[in-house]
Design a protein around this motif. Structure first.
Motif, PDB file in Angstrom:
ATOM      1  N   THR A  39      42.307  55.339  40.411  1.00 51.84           N
ATOM      2  CA  THR A  39      41.054  54.602  40.256  1.00 51.84           C
ATOM      3  C   THR A  39      41.355  53.244  39.639  1.00 51.84           C
ATOM      4  N   GLU A  41      40.085  51.965  37.026  1.00 54.02           N
ATOM      5  CA  GLU A  41      40.180  52.118  35.575  1.00 54.02           C
ATOM      6  C   GLU A  41      41.556  52.653  35.159  1.00 54.02           C
ATOM      7  N   GLU A  42      42.070  53.627  35.909  1.00 51.44           N
ATOM      8  CA  GLU A  42      43.391  54.183  35.594  1.00 51.44           C
ATOM      9  C   GLU A  42      44.476  53.115  35.747  1.00 51.44           C
ATOM     10  N   ILE A  44      44.174  49.778  35.697  1.00 55.20           N
ATOM     11  CA  ILE A  44      44.053  48.707  34.699  1.00 55.20           C
ATOM     12  C   ILE A  44      44.516  49.193  33.329  1.00 55.20           C
ATOM     13  N   ALA A  45      44.234  50.438  32.993  1.00 54.57           N
ATOM     14  CA  ALA A  45      44.723  50.987  31.723  1.00 54.57           C
ATOM     15  C   ALA A  45      46.242  50.970  31.685  1.00 54.57           C
ATOM     16  N   ARG A  61      43.295  43.572  38.450  1.00 50.90           N
ATOM     17  CA  ARG A  61      42.017  44.154  38.867  1.00 50.90           C
ATOM     18  C   ARG A  61      41.635  43.666  40.268  1.00 50.90           C
ATOM     19  N   ASP A  65      41.251  46.046  43.480  1.00 50.99           N
ATOM     20  CA  ASP A  65      39.993  46.050  44.232  1.00 50.99           C
ATOM     21  C   ASP A  65      40.237  45.775  45.708  1.00 50.99           C
TER      22      ASP A  65
END
Length: 91
Positions: A39, A41-42, A44-45, A61, A65
């Motif tokens: 995902t 979020e995963e 970017i973390a 990001r 995307d």
């Protein structure tokens, strides 16, 4: 365009194979997996674990995307499979 992206991922990973043990470093494998299949979020973390520069995080990001927008699920799986299979076939 999608094949070019898969080839780019493959080349980047092949450069990072250490010691000719024919296995991709687990950290690199995880990074590539998150970029292709994870995902946003995963991913970017994971990027933030290594670099907190806001410009780099923003670019990561945007790239993630774009991958999610342009590649089909089959394309994503093929890119990851080629990456892993190609590393093993170098032995």
């Amino acid at each position: 365009m999608m094949q070019a992206g898969a080839v780019l991922l493959l080349c980047a990973a092949l450069l990072l194979i250490a010691g000719r043990n024919c296995d991709i470093c687990p950290a690199v494998r995880e990074d590539v997996y998150l970029f292709v299949r994870g995902t946003p979020e995963e991913y970017i973390a994971k990027v933030k674990e290594y670099n907190t520069n806001s410009a780099i995080v923003a670019n990561a990001r945007r790239l993630k995307d774009r991958v999610d927008e342009k590649l089909t699920e089959e394309d994503k799986q093929n890119a990851f499979s080629v990456l892993v299979g190609q590393a093993v076939s170098l032995c």
